[in-house]
Design an enzyme around this catalytic site. Structure first.
Site, short mmCIF file in Angstrom:
data_model
loop_
_atom_site.label_atom_id
_atom_site.label_comp_id
_atom_site.label_asym_id
_atom_site.label_seq_id
_atom_site.Cartn_x
_atom_site.Cartn_y
_atom_site.Cartn_z
CB CYS A 35 -7.03 20.03 -6.75
SG CYS A 35 -7.66 18.99 -5.43
CD GLU A 44 -0.09 19.47 -8.58
OE1 GLU A 44 0.66 20.37 -8.98
OE2 GLU A 44 0.35 18.39 -8.12
CB SER A 45 -5.11 15.64 -4.80
OG SER A 45 -5.90 15.01 -3.80
CB SER A 69 -0.90 0.04 1.23
OG SER A 69 -1.90 -0.96 1.14
CG HIS A 128 -4.84 -0.06 -1.08
ND1 HIS A 128 -4.16 0.16 0.10
CD2 HIS A 128 -5.62 1.02 -1.27
CE1 HIS A 128 -4.54 1.32 0.60
NE2 HIS A 128 -5.42 1.86 -0.22
#
Length: 126
Positions: free
Chosen positions: A83, A62-63, A55, A68
């Site tokens: 974003c 921007e995010s 993970s 996983h």
């Protein structure tokens, strides 16, 4: 209608099993994907699980990009959320799917922040 962000959820099946369990490969692939998409990488954290699976997250200005992996199923769950309009999340997702050699993939793009973005806040943000 304008959106604040674009969120792509990718279901990648029939991936290369060795690559799904190689933390260095996964980390490098995700950083490459972020850069290719035009993002600015801020933090990179990946964790291996026993006996297998990884993970991880690449935090971008921007995010984020997350994975996983489930090598025992040849499967990876991928999220790429960006974003603004500077970064193209589709470039990142395609790079990841190609790198993992996924032969079966499902992708869904969800526009984020289409709600009342001009609403007045209940409290002042400090």
């Amino acid at each position: 209608m304008d959106v604040l962000g674009r969120h792509i959820i990718a279901e990648l099946w029939e991936c290369n099993l060795e690559k799904l369990n190689n933390i260095d490969f996964i980390r490098d692939t995700f950083v490459e994907a972020a850069v290719l998409a035009g993002a600015e990488v801020r933090e990179v954290v990946f964790h291996p699980f026993a006996p297998y699976g990884i993970s991880g997250v690449v935090i971008i200005s921007e995010s984020h990009l997350t994975i996983h992996s489930f090598p025992e199923h040849g499967y990876a769950s991928i999220d790429v959320y960006t974003c603004g309009d500077k970064v193209d999340p589709n470039i990142a997702v395609k790079h990841i799917a190609d790198a993992l050699e996924s032969s079966v993939g499902q992708f869904r793009e969800i526009p984020r922040g289409m709600g009342p973005v001009n609403a007045k806040p209940i409290q002042k943000i400090k």
